[in-house]
Design an enzyme around this catalytic site. Sequence first.
Site, PDB file in Angstrom:
ATOM      1  N   CYS A  16       0.818  -1.218   0.000  1.00 17.93           N
ATOM      2  CA  CYS A  16       0.000   0.000   0.000  1.00 17.93           C
ATOM      3  C   CYS A  16       0.848   1.262   0.000  1.00 17.93           C
ATOM      4  O   CYS A  16       2.017   1.254   0.356  1.00 17.93           O
ATOM      5  CB  CYS A  16      -0.887   0.043   1.249  1.00 17.93           C
ATOM      6  SG  CYS A  16      -1.927  -1.391   1.487  1.00 17.93           S
ATOM      7  N   GLY A  42       0.889   0.288  -5.068  1.00 10.76           N
ATOM      8  CA  GLY A  42      -0.360  -0.454  -5.117  1.00 10.76           C
ATOM      9  C   GLY A  42      -1.174  -0.053  -6.327  1.00 10.76           C
ATOM     10  O   GLY A  42      -1.469   1.131  -6.502  1.00 10.76           O
ATOM     11  N   ASN A 121      -0.650   1.205   5.845  1.00 12.21           N
ATOM     12  CA  ASN A 121       0.370   0.533   5.039  1.00 12.21           C
ATOM     13  C   ASN A 121       1.139  -0.400   5.959  1.00 12.21           C
ATOM     14  O   ASN A 121       1.677   0.030   6.976  1.00 12.21           O
ATOM     15  CB  ASN A 121       1.310   1.561   4.407  1.00 12.21           C
ATOM     16  CG  ASN A 121       2.550   0.934   3.786  1.00 12.21           C
ATOM     17  OD1 ASN A 121       3.639   1.487   3.872  1.00 12.21           O
ATOM     18  ND2 ASN A 121       2.404  -0.209   3.153  1.00 12.21           N
ATOM     19  N   GLY A 122       1.196  -1.657   5.606  1.00 15.68           N
ATOM     20  CA  GLY A 122       1.902  -2.626   6.429  1.00 15.68           C
ATOM     21  C   GLY A 122       1.091  -3.891   6.578  1.00 15.68           C
ATOM     22  O   GLY A 122       0.213  -4.192   5.776  1.00 15.68           O
ATOM     23  N   TYR A 262      14.202  -1.798  -3.782  1.00 13.72           N
ATOM     24  CA  TYR A 262      13.213  -1.946  -4.845  1.00 13.72           C
ATOM     25  C   TYR A 262      11.931  -1.152  -4.657  1.00 13.72           C
ATOM     26  O   TYR A 262      11.452  -0.497  -5.570  1.00 13.72           O
ATOM     27  CB  TYR A 262      12.869  -3.437  -5.000  1.00 13.72           C
ATOM     28  CG  TYR A 262      11.771  -3.723  -5.993  1.00 13.72           C
ATOM     29  CD1 TYR A 262      11.944  -3.464  -7.348  1.00 13.72           C
ATOM     30  CD2 TYR A 262      10.559  -4.256  -5.584  1.00 13.72           C
ATOM     31  CE1 TYR A 262      10.939  -3.734  -8.276  1.00 13.72           C
ATOM     32  CE2 TYR A 262       9.542  -4.531  -6.499  1.00 13.72           C
ATOM     33  CZ  TYR A 262       9.743  -4.264  -7.835  1.00 13.72           C
ATOM     34  OH  TYR A 262       8.749  -4.525  -8.738  1.00 13.72           O
TER      35      TYR A 262
END
Length: 486
Positions: A16, A42, A121-122, A262
């Site tokens: 996310c 995302g 997010n996570g 990345y």
Amino acid sequence: MPPAHPLDDDKLREECGVFGVVGVTDAANFVALGLHALQHRGQEAGGIVTHDAETGFNQARRMGLVRDNFTSADTMQILPGTIGIGHVRYSTAGSKGQTAIRDVQPFFGEFSMGGAAIAHNGNITNAMSLRRELIERGSIFQSSSDSECIIHLMARSMGRTIPDRMEEALRKVEGAFSIVAMTRTKLIGCRDPLGVRPLVLGKIGDGWALASETCALDIIGAEFVREIKPGEMVVITAEKGVESHFPFRPNRARFCIFEHVYFSRPDSILGGRSVYETRENIGRELAKEAPVDADLVCPVPDSGTPAAIGYSLQSGIPYAMGIIRNQYMGRTFIEPTESIRNMGVRLKLNVNRALIKGKRVILVDDSVVRGTTSRKIKEMILDAGAAEVHFRIASPPTAWPCFYGVDTPQREKLLAATMSEEEMQTHLGVDSLKFISLDGLYRAVGEAKGRDKNAPAYCDACFSGEYPVAPSDMIEQGFQAKTAAE
């Protein structure tokens, strides 16, 4: 939604991206721009929630890309207000690859002191046990997302304010989280005590912004102020500005090292360091550790490009765009029959034959996950007449799954979990294969002495198998975590 392109199935993918603003006119427009900049985190779905004094809370959640859903005047007109948050999603928890509109964030809840929306997010590593407990106590879940647990925990809290309730809820949560949330007047940001996932603070005019990465601040013309600290909660209003709290027990930070490799955009800043420069440093370290005689250094675009440039600069071997990416081929546009699936990589990448023919080629990529794409790229290079193909990988072997917000295959499907480096070289059919060492990766991100085995500075569980937070739900399901002897 159609299946992701075959090339993307062999990459680790972030879950996310989150973004929020307060104290600006037409907040939804800023949120949409911020989410567009975070689209790489995302691509399955996105959502925006705003608040306006006259219309109250407003929300729009859509499947697909930001550019396809949050650019029309009709959509943005239903999102008035000077405060707003947004989220872009790629599912890891819940129904993988089958995102339903009910799972799209931000989530909204109405409490006795007013409404609140939250975007996360996570990954919550004890979400299953929390969910069971909450359902047994009468909670009714509307989604399959682990993030909804936070809303239900807040509803059961006796805190006097929404930030108080959020603090209490997050103390019961394990795993990794960077959160943006909002009330009618407050923008709230919070990171877990280890700071695994990123979150940054920006200033725009008289207003404020929170974002997963600095590139999202750039797109709206916001000034980068600082990173939200691990374990910190900020409560921001247009009138009072930023108030900082530290609701969790202090802990040693363990930021995700793969963000440097990345996930993050190369034009973002992480920990005061340019992501692009860090990736170039990774290439330089890789050239020192794994030199090879060759004629060209070629990136596997686009994620391998900065590391390939670093490898070329360090080794003195010319850099060349031996593989060209079709920028307009996001997903397979033809019905994915078996014959079309076999063309998958060629639909997105094409070899520059005139450059490659007769050359000894070093291919630099960010990672090897299942190895399926690496084999196809190698075949394309050989078909184009390359004399030799050498793979150099800008991360250590990915041998362990991530449980902190990254989509990772089961361990037995990770090539490095079942094969040695030599066996992978044979499996891929290349003349040589070398990964950067974990110490080399740490040096590239600024740890001059490499990795401190007793106190590593980053979360590197996908490489080392050492999980800073026990993945309790997965262990309950039978996952075998690494033992001290390993």
